[in-house]
Design an enzyme around this catalytic site. Structure first.
Site, PDB file in Angstrom:
ATOM      1  N   LYS A 201      49.620  98.684  71.008  1.00  0.00           N
ATOM      2  CA  LYS A 201      48.598  99.729  71.027  1.00  0.00           C
ATOM      3  C   LYS A 201      49.275 101.065  70.759  1.00  0.00           C
ATOM      4  CE  LYS A 201      44.995 101.827  73.920  1.00  0.00           C
ATOM      5  NZ  LYS A 201      44.308 101.800  75.231  1.00  0.00           N
ATOM      6  N   ARG A 222      49.020 110.508  75.225  1.00  0.00           N
ATOM      7  CA  ARG A 222      49.527 109.298  75.882  1.00  0.00           C
ATOM      8  C   ARG A 222      50.770 108.757  75.179  1.00  0.00           C
ATOM      9  NH1 ARG A 222      43.458 107.770  76.071  1.00  0.00           N
ATOM     10  NH2 ARG A 222      42.869 108.459  78.158  1.00  0.00           N
ATOM     11  N   LYS A 253      46.179  97.441  67.995  1.00  0.00           N
ATOM     12  CA  LYS A 253      45.176  98.507  68.035  1.00  0.00           C
ATOM     13  C   LYS A 253      45.824  99.845  67.688  1.00  0.00           C
ATOM     14  CE  LYS A 253      41.901 100.719  71.239  1.00  0.00           C
ATOM     15  NZ  LYS A 253      41.384 100.797  72.614  1.00  0.00           N
TER      16      LYS A 253
END
Length: 328
Positions: A201, A222, A253
């Site tokens: 991700k 993040r 993702k």
């Protein structure tokens, strides 16, 4: 005397000549069962709330959720992935582990409505529930505390399993999250509940509309826990780690900008590999189609087909129910 051929003898166009031929020799096919619909459920909402950056997508009420599940099941898609949008947030995301929290309530409703028609899945991450918007709890310096977060994930996994979730989607990108949740589930009698590890991700710009969808409180980014978009091998490493920790399925993702990572994973993973066609991918196609710049249906079909062609065994997409209707 037969004259020598005046043109090429190898003509790939022969197999493209008619719709029936093209269909017969297609290498990749879409099927409703390969699609998963992400669904947002908003606590306290009296009616569905449109998401402005994702035309056609709403924050459901617990009542409208039932119809969304019914429609998805009737379309024959493989599953739904639930996200909760709570009214109240705090530093540790207490709502995520509250049996009466919106995500756990929505899970019980969806499971009852779906029966055996599709797989009800839940997002296991704290970002929707924390007042700082990060995917974990913070330490005294304001950084995400990996190991303290794992304890919250363990509790969250138990709450979701007890609510009836049939697949837990671990999307927080903490080191060791799959092993921690697997251990908690196994120790509490939930050994049969499978785990979807969001293994690769990336810290992507294409999550923007999702922040509106879950009313994120995030300030900053993040990048200390999601993957650097520059890194391909790192994605493969994370996938290997999740598999070694017991992930039953792994995720790449976003999908669109990471088809190379997806293809790598599909070529090497011993477990199914899924991909998430994220909110920004959805929003771009909808915006361009609204302007008349692209053919909406063809663009949707082609975008999902491309993800499947790269190796995804299933695709999370906000068009899942609509696309399944076209396929059927």
């Amino acid at each position: 005397m037969i004259p020598a051929p005046s043109g090429p003898t190898v003509r790939p166009r022969r197999l493209r000549a008619t719709p029936a031929l093209r269909r017969l020799v297609a290498e990749t096919r879409l099927h409703p069962a390969d699609l998963v619909l992400p669904v947002f459920v908003r606590e306290g909402a009296a009616e569905p709330v449109p998401i402005s950056s994702m035309p056609g997508v709403v924050q459901h009420t617990t009542e409208s959720l039932k119809q969304a599940v019914t429609d998805a099941a009737a379309a024959g898609i493989g599953g739904i992935m639930l996200f909760g949008v709570p009214e109240h947030k705090d530093a540790v995301g207490s709502g995520a582990t509250d049996p009466d929290g919106i995500l756990n309530v929505a899970t019980r409703i969806a499971v009852a409505e779906a029966g055996d028609a599709l797989v009800v899945q839940t997002d296991l991450c704290l970002d929707e529930f924390t007042d700082h918007g990060h995917c974990g709890v913070l330490d005294g310096r304001g950084a995400v505390d990996n190991d303290a977060t794992l304890e919250r994930y363990r509790d969250m996994g138990l709450a979701q399993a007890e609510a009836g979730s049939q697949l837990l989607g671990l999307s927080g990108m903490m080191d060791g999250q799959v092993a921690a949740v697997r251990d908690a589930l196994d120790g509490a009698g939930h050994a049969s509940v499978p785990l979807l590890g969001y293994a690769a991700k990336y810290a992507s710009a294409f999550y923007g509309p999702f922040r509106e969808a879950v009313q994120s409180s995030l300030e900053g980014d993040r990048r200390t826990y999601q993957l650097d978009p520059a890194n391909r091998r790192e994605g493969a490493r994370e996938i290997d780690l999740d598999v070694s920790e017991g992930a039953d399925i792994v995720m790449v993702k976003p999908a669109m900008s990471y088809l190379d990572v997806l293809a790598d994973a599909a070529a090497s993973s011993p477990v199914p590999v899924w991909a998430y066609q994220v909110s920004g991918e959805y929003a771009m196609i909808e915006a361009a189609a609204a302007q008349g710049w692209i053919d909406r249906r063809r663009a949707i079909e082609e975008s999902v087909l491309g993800i499947r062609r790269a190796g995804a065994d299933a695709v999370l997409t906000y068009w899942a129910t609509e696309l399944a209707g076209w396929l059927r």
